[in-house]
Write a protein that holds these residues in place. Structure first.
Motif, PDB file in Angstrom:
ATOM      1  N   VAL A  73      31.549 -73.634 -18.722  1.00 36.76           N
ATOM      2  CA  VAL A  73      30.456 -74.521 -19.140  1.00 36.76           C
ATOM      3  C   VAL A  73      30.505 -75.789 -18.289  1.00 36.76           C
ATOM      4  CG1 VAL A  73      29.199 -75.414 -21.141  1.00 36.76           C
ATOM      5  CG2 VAL A  73      30.922 -73.662 -21.482  1.00 36.76           C
ATOM      6  N   ARG A  74      30.351 -75.589 -16.984  1.00 35.12           N
ATOM      7  CA  ARG A  74      30.536 -76.688 -16.040  1.00 35.12           C
ATOM      8  C   ARG A  74      29.515 -77.803 -16.209  1.00 35.12           C
ATOM      9  NH1 ARG A  74      31.197 -74.998  -9.841  1.00 35.12           N
ATOM     10  NH2 ARG A  74      29.059 -75.753  -9.586  1.00 35.12           N
ATOM     11  N   SER A  75      28.376 -77.463 -16.785  1.00 31.94           N
ATOM     12  CA  SER A  75      27.374 -78.468 -17.115  1.00 31.94           C
ATOM     13  C   SER A  75      26.647 -78.019 -18.375  1.00 31.94           C
ATOM     14  CB  SER A  75      26.386 -78.677 -15.953  1.00 31.94           C
ATOM     15  OG  SER A  75      25.705 -77.482 -15.648  1.00 31.94           O
ATOM     16  N   ASN A  76      25.904 -78.933 -18.954  1.00 27.10           N
ATOM     17  CA  ASN A  76      25.252 -78.664 -20.241  1.00 27.10           C
ATOM     18  C   ASN A  76      23.934 -77.922 -20.028  1.00 27.10           C
ATOM     19  OD1 ASN A  76      24.660 -78.673 -22.960  1.00 27.10           O
ATOM     20  ND2 ASN A  76      23.834 -80.751 -22.955  1.00 27.10           N
ATOM     21  N   ARG A  77      24.047 -76.615 -19.843  1.00 24.45           N
ATOM     22  CA  ARG A  77      22.873 -75.759 -19.681  1.00 24.45           C
ATOM     23  C   ARG A  77      22.910 -74.655 -20.737  1.00 24.45           C
ATOM     24  NH1 ARG A  77      22.607 -74.400 -13.187  1.00 24.45           N
ATOM     25  NH2 ARG A  77      22.885 -76.531 -12.403  1.00 24.45           N
ATOM     26  N   LYS A  78      21.729 -74.300 -21.232  1.00 27.38           N
ATOM     27  CA  LYS A  78      21.643 -73.241 -22.222  1.00 27.38           C
ATOM     28  C   LYS A  78      22.179 -71.928 -21.663  1.00 27.38           C
ATOM     29  CE  LYS A  78      20.352 -71.327 -26.108  1.00 27.38           C
ATOM     30  NZ  LYS A  78      21.090 -71.627 -27.372  1.00 27.38           N
ATOM     31  N   ALA A  79      21.908 -71.675 -20.379  1.00 26.75           N
ATOM     32  CA  ALA A  79      22.355 -70.428 -19.751  1.00 26.75           C
ATOM     33  C   ALA A  79      23.874 -70.327 -19.668  1.00 26.75           C
ATOM     34  CB  ALA A  79      21.747 -70.310 -18.355  1.00 26.75           C
ATOM     35  N   PHE A  80      24.587 -71.458 -19.823  1.00 26.78           N
ATOM     36  CA  PHE A  80      26.051 -71.460 -19.739  1.00 26.78           C
ATOM     37  C   PHE A  80      26.719 -71.311 -21.109  1.00 26.78           C
ATOM     38  CE2 PHE A  80      26.330 -74.109 -15.557  1.00 26.78           C
ATOM     39  CZ  PHE A  80      25.679 -73.081 -14.886  1.00 26.78           C
ATOM     40  N   ASP A  81      25.923 -71.110 -22.175  1.00 29.84           N
ATOM     41  CA  ASP A  81      26.492 -71.100 -23.525  1.00 29.84           C
ATOM     42  C   ASP A  81      27.531 -69.997 -23.743  1.00 29.84           C
ATOM     43  OD1 ASP A  81      25.123 -73.299 -24.304  1.00 29.84           O
ATOM     44  OD2 ASP A  81      23.722 -72.281 -25.649  1.00 29.84           O
ATOM     45  N   GLU A  82      27.423 -68.895 -22.996  1.00 29.00           N
ATOM     46  CA  GLU A  82      28.421 -67.831 -23.155  1.00 29.00           C
ATOM     47  C   GLU A  82      29.811 -68.314 -22.755  1.00 29.00           C
ATOM     48  OE1 GLU A  82      26.088 -63.655 -22.442  1.00 29.00           O
ATOM     49  OE2 GLU A  82      26.155 -65.069 -20.768  1.00 29.00           O
ATOM     50  N   GLY A  83      29.855 -69.311 -21.877  1.00 37.44           N
ATOM     51  CA  GLY A  83      31.148 -69.882 -21.519  1.00 37.44           C
ATOM     52  C   GLY A  83      31.848 -70.521 -22.700  1.00 37.44           C
ATOM     53  N   LYS A  84      31.095 -70.976 -23.687  1.00 35.38           N
ATOM     54  CA  LYS A  84      31.702 -71.556 -24.881  1.00 35.38           C
ATOM     55  C   LYS A  84      32.516 -70.504 -25.644  1.00 35.38           C
ATOM     56  CE  LYS A  84      28.023 -75.003 -25.344  1.00 35.38           C
ATOM     57  NZ  LYS A  84      26.913 -75.525 -26.175  1.00 35.38           N
ATOM     58  N   ILE A  85      32.052 -69.260 -25.592  1.00 28.75           N
ATOM     59  CA  ILE A  85      32.801 -68.164 -26.223  1.00 28.75           C
ATOM     60  C   ILE A  85      34.108 -67.937 -25.469  1.00 28.75           C
ATOM     61  CG2 ILE A  85      32.720 -65.712 -26.806  1.00 28.75           C
ATOM     62  CD1 ILE A  85      29.637 -66.016 -26.936  1.00 28.75           C
ATOM     63  N   VAL A  86      34.058 -68.057 -24.145  1.00 31.30           N
ATOM     64  CA  VAL A  86      35.265 -67.901 -23.324  1.00 31.30           C
ATOM     65  C   VAL A  86      36.281 -68.983 -23.671  1.00 31.30           C
ATOM     66  CG1 VAL A  86      36.171 -67.863 -20.973  1.00 31.30           C
ATOM     67  CG2 VAL A  86      33.931 -66.850 -21.459  1.00 31.30           C
ATOM     68  N   VAL A  87      35.824 -70.223 -23.740  1.00 32.88           N
ATOM     69  CA  VAL A  87      36.731 -71.333 -24.038  1.00 32.88           C
ATOM     70  C   VAL A  87      37.306 -71.186 -25.446  1.00 32.88           C
ATOM     71  CG1 VAL A  87      36.893 -73.844 -24.295  1.00 32.88           C
ATOM     72  CG2 VAL A  87      35.544 -72.865 -22.422  1.00 32.88           C
ATOM     73  N   LYS A  88      36.489 -70.738 -26.392  1.00 34.80           N
ATOM     74  CA  LYS A  88      36.983 -70.506 -27.753  1.00 34.80           C
ATOM     75  C   LYS A  88      38.084 -69.451 -27.753  1.00 34.80           C
ATOM     76  CE  LYS A  88      35.488 -69.211 -32.437  1.00 34.80           C
ATOM     77  NZ  LYS A  88      36.597 -68.246 -32.629  1.00 34.80           N
ATOM     78  N   HIS A  89      37.871 -68.369 -27.016  1.00 27.76           N
ATOM     79  CA  HIS A  89      38.906 -67.325 -26.930  1.00 27.76           C
ATOM     80  C   HIS A  89      40.192 -67.883 -26.341  1.00 27.76           C
ATOM     81  CE1 HIS A  89      41.142 -64.055 -24.951  1.00 27.76           C
ATOM     82  NE2 HIS A  89      40.761 -63.338 -25.990  1.00 27.76           N
ATOM     83  N   TRP A  90      40.054 -68.676 -25.286  1.00 24.12           N
ATOM     84  CA  TRP A  90      41.242 -69.269 -24.653  1.00 24.12           C
ATOM     85  C   TRP A  90      42.030 -70.112 -25.651  1.00 24.12           C
ATOM     86  CZ3 TRP A  90      41.075 -74.669 -22.584  1.00 24.12           C
ATOM     87  CH2 TRP A  90      42.301 -75.050 -22.004  1.00 24.12           C
ATOM     88  N   LEU A  91      41.350 -70.956 -26.378  1.00 23.38           N
ATOM     89  CA  LEU A  91      42.038 -71.823 -27.340  1.00 23.38           C
ATOM     90  C   LEU A  91      42.610 -71.030 -28.508  1.00 23.38           C
ATOM     91  CD1 LEU A  91      39.569 -74.848 -27.384  1.00 23.38           C
ATOM     92  CD2 LEU A  91      41.789 -74.709 -26.262  1.00 23.38           C
ATOM     93  N   ASP A  92      41.933 -69.956 -28.908  1.00 24.96           N
ATOM     94  CA  ASP A  92      42.411 -69.154 -30.027  1.00 24.96           C
ATOM     95  C   ASP A  92      43.554 -68.226 -29.651  1.00 24.96           C
ATOM     96  OD1 ASP A  92      40.495 -70.297 -31.651  1.00 24.96           O
ATOM     97  OD2 ASP A  92      39.115 -68.578 -31.579  1.00 24.96           O
ATOM     98  N   GLN A  93      43.486 -67.647 -28.448  1.00 23.42           N
ATOM     99  CA  GLN A  93      44.373 -66.546 -28.111  1.00 23.42           C
ATOM    100  C   GLN A  93      45.352 -66.806 -26.967  1.00 23.42           C
ATOM    101  OE1 GLN A  93      44.296 -63.895 -30.064  1.00 23.42           O
ATOM    102  NE2 GLN A  93      42.482 -64.571 -31.199  1.00 23.42           N
ATOM    103  N   ALA A  94      45.092 -67.778 -26.124  1.00 25.28           N
ATOM    104  CA  ALA A  94      45.906 -67.914 -24.921  1.00 25.28           C
ATOM    105  C   ALA A  94      46.490 -69.299 -24.713  1.00 25.28           C
ATOM    106  CB  ALA A  94      45.063 -67.527 -23.682  1.00 25.28           C
ATOM    107  N   PHE A  95      46.332 -70.191 -25.658  1.00 24.39           N
ATOM    108  CA  PHE A  95      46.864 -71.543 -25.509  1.00 24.39           C
ATOM    109  C   PHE A  95      47.707 -71.891 -26.736  1.00 24.39           C
ATOM    110  CE2 PHE A  95      46.963 -76.146 -25.664  1.00 24.39           C
ATOM    111  CZ  PHE A  95      47.083 -76.506 -24.325  1.00 24.39           C
ATOM    112  N   SER A  96      48.967 -72.227 -26.491  1.00 20.28           N
ATOM    113  CA  SER A  96      49.880 -72.610 -27.565  1.00 20.28           C
ATOM    114  C   SER A  96      50.200 -74.097 -27.460  1.00 20.28           C
ATOM    115  CB  SER A  96      51.194 -71.809 -27.483  1.00 20.28           C
ATOM    116  OG  SER A  96      50.936 -70.425 -27.608  1.00 20.28           O
ATOM    117  N   ILE A  97      50.281 -74.741 -28.592  1.00 19.77           N
ATOM    118  CA  ILE A  97      50.572 -76.160 -28.602  1.00 19.77           C
ATOM    119  C   ILE A  97      52.071 -76.422 -28.591  1.00 19.77           C
ATOM    120  CG2 ILE A  97      50.556 -76.353 -31.094  1.00 19.77           C
ATOM    121  CD1 ILE A  97      49.164 -78.891 -28.555  1.00 19.77           C
TER     122      ILE A  97
END
Length: 460
Positions: free
Chosen positions: A436-460
């Motif tokens: 989601v390099r910029s705020n475009r509607k066409a980039f909204d699928e990237g938000k799903i990618v970032v959510k997956h990363w935070l949920d499944q691939a990033f540990s605090i």
């Protein structure tokens, strides 16, 4: 920090945060490209849990100066940040780094520098993540004379970074390109990478005009060239965007061939649809390419001067004079588009049938030890690497990569990455949509990618 974006509470003495996460942008990029990643991290993890550093000293045209120069700038930024946090009462003992595009290669070099300086003796490396990073470079898989066009010309349009990305450089007189040294199993870079608790990469399977699947996904085959031949398997809960990493696809049943009339009708429609695009490209591409080459020449000269200053330890205050004018800055978006359009027009090729053993490499492989190139004499080490390498899809041909690239694949597969394949449907610029390099509607699928990363691939 005046040159970096550092997110921390005002009062470190009452803060329990001890985990530093560093974000590194890509070629031609700047910290604003990572705004969505930074915002999502902060929404998921509060300032009491995580401190964010968005690096800025290697921004824009400074990314021309080479992976190692960029990594030295980023390393210095990290060191100064840790010292500043220490003065403010923080004790950093956990570390993560995220690289986007070229930033993933800069991050791989950076962790080697940090480890060699002893930081990982008392700071635990936790998360290492790359998004659309060209781990194998950006050479188009071509055989014979054809590689003399784009692979040679492209390597000379982006100064030191271009030569390194196209693997035509000689890194510090080792006789090897930087990316080969970066993936050497005996190097500080691989040793540091192996220390991270989580290593993950996100790769686009289609529409990445900057860095295609084989290099961002570290693969010698590309099953996703023709999606009509596949039935994709998606992870539940992440819509039709994240593929199942264990079973990303299955072969589709052959479809009935269209009739002659259907083929003629389809061809006519395709021609009519493409006519305005082709006409636009005929006008735009010559102008864009000329502008791109002129700017590349200017930036290469300025990059060489910056590199010289960097080698003379004059990094503080020696670079402002080489910043490009506002006119060239305004042209950067068009120049980037021209580069991506030319890169995307290249068609990858494959090894001839019966020569797939070329992709398996040799039992002896070059090693960089104390600045010299040596050969590994232990065949069992190569066999161990081969036994842990990822299995390539048997139904697709092997890409015509270089022997050095096949060796990189083995080494990086040995270290081990969780590979998450991404299918962006709504944008033809999936390289930017991925984060989601910029705020475009066409980039909204990237938000799903970032959510997956935070949920499944990033540990605090």
């Amino acid at each position: 920090m005046t040159e970096s974006t550092l997110h921390k509470p005002a009062d470190g003495s009452r803060n329990g945060a001890h985990h530093l996460c560093v974000l590194v942008h890509g070629l031609w990029g700047n910290g604003s490209h990572l705004n969505y990643l930074a915002t999502s991290l902060r929404e998921k993890h509060s300032e009491d849990e995580l401190i964010l550093l968005v690096c800025k000293r290697n921004a824009s045209s400074f990314t021309y100066d080479g992976i190692e120069v960029g990594a030295e700038r980023v390393t210095k930024e990290i060191e100064e940040t840790i010292e500043e946090l220490k003065r403010d009462g923080y004790k950093i003992d956990r570390f993560s780094i995220v690289g986007y595009s070229l930033g993933g290669l800069v991050a791989r070099y950076t962790v080697g520098l940090l480890d060699s300086k002893g930081y990982f003796d008392y700071i635990t490396p936790v998360n290492f993540t790359t998004f659309a990073s060209p781990h194998l470079g950006v050479r188009t898989p071509l055989r014979g004379y054809q590689n003399q066009v784009w692979n040679v010309l492209g390597a000379r349009t982006l100064s030191a970074s271009g030569r390194q990305l196209f693997t035509v450089d000689n890194f510090r007189n080792t006789g090897r390109p930087l990316l080969s040294v970066l993936a050497d199993p005996e190097s500080i870079f691989i040793h540091a990478l192996a220390k991270f608790e989580n290593r993950a990469l996100y790769t686009n399977i289609v529409n990445d005009r900057t860095a295609v699947y084989y290099t961002t996904g570290i693969s010698k085959k590309d099953p996703y060239v023709d999606l009509e031949k596949l039935e994709l398997n998606y992870l539940p809960g992440y819509q039709d965007v994240i593929l199942d990493p264990d079973h990303p696809y299955r072969l589709a049943q052959p479809k009935q061939l269209p009739t002659f009339a259907e083929r003629v009708t389809g061809t006519s429609r395709t021609i009519l649809k493409r006519t305005p695009v082709v006409a636009g490209l005929v006008i735009f591409i010559p102008i864009a390419v000329v502008a791109f080459l002129i700017n590349s020449g200017i930036q290469t000269l300025r990059s060489q001067k910056r590199i010289l200053l960097h080698e003379q330890d004059n990094a503080e205050g020696g670079y402002e004079r080489y910043r490009i004018s506002w006119m060239v800055q305004d042209m950067r978006a068009g120049i980037e588009d021209a580069f991506e359009a030319t890169n995307a027009a290249q068609q990858q090729e494959y090894l001839p049938e019966g020569s797939e053993e070329l992709a398996d490499g040799e039992a002896t492989s070059p090693m960089a030890v104390d600045g010299e190139t040596k050969l590994e004499k232990d065949p069992s080490a190569a066999l161990r690497r081969q036994s842990t390498a990822s299995v390539s899809p048997p139904d697709f041909p092997t890409l015509a990569l270089t022997p050095a690239q096949f060796t990189m694949i083995k080494a990086l597969d040995d270290v081990g990455f969780k590979k998450f394949r991404v299918h962006i449907h709504n944008s033809t610029h999936s390289h930017a949509a991925l984060i989601v390099r910029s705020n475009r509607k066409a980039f909204d699928e990237g938000k799903i990618v970032v959510k997956h990363w935070l949920d499944q691939a990033f540990s605090i």
